[in-house]
Design a protein around this motif. Structure first.
Motif, PDB file in Angstrom:
ATOM      1  N   PHE A  40       0.797  -1.221   0.000  1.00  0.00           N
ATOM      2  CA  PHE A  40       0.000   0.000   0.000  1.00  0.00           C
ATOM      3  C   PHE A  40       0.835   1.278   0.000  1.00  0.00           C
ATOM      4  CE2 PHE A  40      -3.233  -2.835   2.332  1.00  0.00           C
ATOM      5  CZ  PHE A  40      -3.736  -3.288   1.130  1.00  0.00           C
ATOM      6  N   LYS A  41       2.149   1.160   0.161  1.00  0.00           N
ATOM      7  CA  LYS A  41       3.002   2.346   0.058  1.00  0.00           C
ATOM      8  C   LYS A  41       2.875   2.959  -1.335  1.00  0.00           C
ATOM      9  CE  LYS A  41       7.825   3.844   0.494  1.00  0.00           C
ATOM     10  NZ  LYS A  41       9.228   3.396   0.754  1.00  0.00           N
ATOM     11  N   ASP A  42       2.719   2.118  -2.356  1.00  0.00           N
ATOM     12  CA  ASP A  42       2.484   2.580  -3.722  1.00  0.00           C
ATOM     13  C   ASP A  42       0.980   2.626  -3.956  1.00  0.00           C
ATOM     14  OD1 ASP A  42       5.152   2.872  -4.422  1.00  0.00           O
ATOM     15  OD2 ASP A  42       5.353   0.789  -5.066  1.00  0.00           O
ATOM     16  N   ALA A  43       0.448   3.839  -4.052  1.00  0.00           N
ATOM     17  CA  ALA A  43      -1.010   4.011  -4.116  1.00  0.00           C
ATOM     18  C   ALA A  43      -1.636   3.247  -5.269  1.00  0.00           C
ATOM     19  CB  ALA A  43      -1.355   5.498  -4.211  1.00  0.00           C
ATOM     20  N   TRP A  44      -0.952   3.151  -6.403  1.00  0.00           N
ATOM     21  CA  TRP A  44      -1.561   2.493  -7.561  1.00  0.00           C
ATOM     22  C   TRP A  44      -1.823   1.020  -7.306  1.00  0.00           C
ATOM     23  CZ3 TRP A  44       0.478  -1.636 -10.234  1.00  0.00           C
ATOM     24  CH2 TRP A  44       1.838  -1.921 -10.058  1.00  0.00           C
ATOM     25  N   THR A  45      -1.060   0.405  -6.427  1.00  0.00           N
ATOM     26  CA  THR A  45      -1.291  -1.022  -6.163  1.00  0.00           C
ATOM     27  C   THR A  45      -2.550  -1.233  -5.328  1.00  0.00           C
ATOM     28  OG1 THR A  45       0.059  -1.153  -4.128  1.00  0.00           O
ATOM     29  CG2 THR A  45       1.199  -1.436  -6.228  1.00  0.00           C
ATOM     30  N   ALA A  46      -2.950  -0.206  -4.565  1.00  0.00           N
ATOM     31  CA  ALA A  46      -4.204  -0.294  -3.810  1.00  0.00           C
ATOM     32  C   ALA A  46      -5.405  -0.130  -4.742  1.00  0.00           C
ATOM     33  CB  ALA A  46      -4.246   0.768  -2.714  1.00  0.00           C
ATOM     34  N   GLN A  48      -5.327  -0.230  -8.439  1.00  0.00           N
ATOM     35  CA  GLN A  48      -5.324  -1.172  -9.561  1.00  0.00           C
ATOM     36  C   GLN A  48      -5.417  -2.608  -9.077  1.00  0.00           C
ATOM     37  OE1 GLN A  48      -2.712  -0.255 -12.955  1.00  0.00           O
ATOM     38  NE2 GLN A  48      -2.017  -2.364 -12.904  1.00  0.00           N
ATOM     39  N   GLY A  49      -5.026  -2.845  -7.846  1.00  0.00           N
ATOM     40  CA  GLY A  49      -5.108  -4.189  -7.293  1.00  0.00           C
ATOM     41  C   GLY A  49      -6.402  -4.418  -6.542  1.00  0.00           C
ATOM     42  N   LEU A  50      -6.356  -4.228  -5.237  1.00  0.00           N
ATOM     43  CA  LEU A  50      -7.481  -4.604  -4.372  1.00  0.00           C
ATOM     44  C   LEU A  50      -8.788  -3.885  -4.737  1.00  0.00           C
ATOM     45  CD1 LEU A  50      -8.317  -6.338  -2.028  1.00  0.00           C
ATOM     46  CD2 LEU A  50      -7.457  -4.611  -0.461  1.00  0.00           C
ATOM     47  N   GLY A 232     -11.098  -2.158 -15.246  1.00  0.00           N
ATOM     48  CA  GLY A 232     -10.867  -1.657 -13.901  1.00  0.00           C
ATOM     49  C   GLY A 232     -11.411  -0.255 -13.695  1.00  0.00           C
ATOM     50  N   VAL A 233     -12.019  -0.038 -12.539  1.00  0.00           N
ATOM     51  CA  VAL A 233     -12.559   1.285 -12.200  1.00  0.00           C
ATOM     52  C   VAL A 233     -11.470   2.350 -12.269  1.00  0.00           C
ATOM     53  CG1 VAL A 233     -13.540   2.677 -10.336  1.00  0.00           C
ATOM     54  CG2 VAL A 233     -14.425   0.391 -10.774  1.00  0.00           C
ATOM     55  N   SER A 234     -10.269   2.013 -11.841  1.00  0.00           N
ATOM     56  CA  SER A 234      -9.194   3.012 -11.759  1.00  0.00           C
ATOM     57  C   SER A 234      -8.846   3.615 -13.115  1.00  0.00           C
ATOM     58  CB  SER A 234      -7.938   2.385 -11.139  1.00  0.00           C
ATOM     59  OG  SER A 234      -7.460   1.308 -11.927  1.00  0.00           O
ATOM     60  N   THR A 235      -9.138   2.911 -14.196  1.00  0.00           N
ATOM     61  CA  THR A 235      -8.844   3.454 -15.524  1.00  0.00           C
ATOM     62  C   THR A 235     -10.045   4.201 -16.119  1.00  0.00           C
ATOM     63  OG1 THR A 235      -9.485   1.393 -16.619  1.00  0.00           O
ATOM     64  CG2 THR A 235      -7.174   1.633 -16.014  1.00  0.00           C
ATOM     65  N   ALA A 236     -11.176   4.151 -15.450  1.00  0.00           N
ATOM     66  CA  ALA A 236     -12.380   4.817 -15.948  1.00  0.00           C
ATOM     67  C   ALA A 236     -12.584   6.183 -15.298  1.00  0.00           C
ATOM     68  CB  ALA A 236     -13.607   3.937 -15.696  1.00  0.00           C
ATOM     69  N   ILE A 237     -11.750   6.506 -14.326  1.00  0.00           N
ATOM     70  CA  ILE A 237     -11.868   7.773 -13.613  1.00  0.00           C
ATOM     71  C   ILE A 237     -10.731   8.704 -14.041  1.00  0.00           C
ATOM     72  CG2 ILE A 237     -11.766   8.854 -11.327  1.00  0.00           C
ATOM     73  CD1 ILE A 237     -13.153   6.411 -10.210  1.00  0.00           C
ATOM     74  N   ASN A 245      -5.210   7.683  -4.503  1.00  0.00           N
ATOM     75  CA  ASN A 245      -4.969   8.105  -3.121  1.00  0.00           C
ATOM     76  C   ASN A 245      -6.182   7.837  -2.229  1.00  0.00           C
ATOM     77  OD1 ASN A 245      -3.468  10.329  -5.035  1.00  0.00           O
ATOM     78  ND2 ASN A 245      -2.204   9.594  -3.352  1.00  0.00           N
ATOM     79  N   TYR A 246      -7.376   7.974  -2.809  1.00  0.00           N
ATOM     80  CA  TYR A 246      -8.578   7.650  -2.033  1.00  0.00           C
ATOM     81  C   TYR A 246      -8.562   6.173  -1.625  1.00  0.00           C
ATOM     82  CZ  TYR A 246     -10.603  12.116  -3.652  1.00  0.00           C
ATOM     83  OH  TYR A 246     -10.858  13.434  -3.911  1.00  0.00           O
ATOM     84  N   MET A 247      -8.211   5.302  -2.578  1.00  0.00           N
ATOM     85  CA  MET A 247      -8.195   3.870  -2.281  1.00  0.00           C
ATOM     86  C   MET A 247      -7.074   3.521  -1.310  1.00  0.00           C
ATOM     87  SD  MET A 247     -10.851   2.776  -3.787  1.00  0.00           S
ATOM     88  CE  MET A 247     -11.555   4.421  -3.483  1.00  0.00           C
TER      89      MET A 247
END
Length: 274
Positions: A40-46, A48-50, A232-237, A245-247
């Motif tokens: 979770f230190k890398d925000a994108w993994t939170a 794009q992942g979980l 993925g939701v992260s690519t639609a926003i 950062n929210y995730m």
């Protein structure tokens, strides 16, 4: 991804329902095995992942964003068609799953995760094929499999997250339309695409694309064949909204209700500008 050796050693079954996944994680904790390695230190993994896996496994992402686009500037925060209404339950489940991560997840980045998972320090890792080459550098013999994250109690809801992040296009302003089209036609030939996809651990998008051969991916092929996929939701926003950062905040303890209220407000502002 999951460590096949750990699953085999403890006779663990691949879950097909959310309750089964939670029970699996609880059993792994009892076995003193870290269920999920998180970074979770890398925000994108939170995000794009979980987050992507959690939301896509519970919500019809394509339908939801199509509805948002049709509403446009009339979007109303907190309404029936809002992030607050659609995403609350899945994200509460995401927070439940995040607790099954390694204790130092907030201080671990993507590189740490690849190294740890390669060395068998967790049973599962919420990443995609892009991580496999890095894992192989540490442990070429890592016995890894893949399965869709179940987020409902209906196995028919199982889907694979697929982000189409490589695209071929020709700008309308290009002064070399014919040459560009010739290049694109070359890149789209099966004899060029197929070896590239095999090398890059990707799934082909043509109807006659060959199935994945890599043993770490073959378990996902039936879902690809049946079209059981989601974006993925992260690519639609839009990137102007700090969704990553929210995730990241949610998996480290922020309020789902407050975060989604903020996301609703962000989307409303964006929609009104559009």
């Amino acid at each position: 991804m999951y460590n096949k050796d750990i699953f085999a050693k403890h006779k663990l079954a691949i879950p097909q329902r959310y309750s089964e996944f939670v029970a699996l994680c609880e059993e792994l904790v009892d076995l003193k095995v870290t269920p999920i390695y998180s970074t979770f230190k890398d925000a994108w993994t939170a995000s794009q992942g979980l987050a992507d896996y959690t939301l896509g496994g519970a919500v019809d992402i394509n339908k939801f964003f199509a509805a948002l686009r049709s509403v446009g500037a009339d979007f109303t925060p907190g309404s029936e068609l809002s992030f607050s209404q659609a995403f609350t339950d899945p994200l509460l489940r995401m927070q439940e799953l995040a607790k099954f991560s390694n204790k130092d997840a907030a201080n671990r980045g993507y590189g740490d995760g690849n190294l740890a998972f390669a060395n068998g320090q967790a049973a599962m890792y919420l990443q995609g094929p892009w991580a496999l080459p890095e894992i192989s550098k540490t442990n070429p013999n890592a016995n890894i499999g893949t399965f869709p994250l179940p987020m409902t109690e209906d196995p028919d809801d199982l889907k694979v997250r697929v982000n189409i992040d490589l695209a071929l296009w020709i700008p309308e302003q290009s002064e070399h339309q014919d040459e560009a089209r010739e290049l694109l036609e070359f890149l789209c030939r099966p004899e060029v695409q197929n070896p590239y996809n095999e090398m890059a651990l990707g799934f082909g998008v043509r109807s006659d694309s060959p199935p994945a051969k890599d043993k770490r991916l073959v378990q996902l092929q039936p879902y690809i064949d049946r079209g059981k996929v989601f974006q993925g939701v992260s690519t639609a926003i839009p990137r102007t909204i700090p969704f990553e950062n929210y995730m990241q905040g949610l998996v480290t303890g922020s309020s789902v209700e407050q975060t989604l209220a903020t996301l609703d407000a962000d989307w409303a502002r964006l929609a009104q500008r559009g």
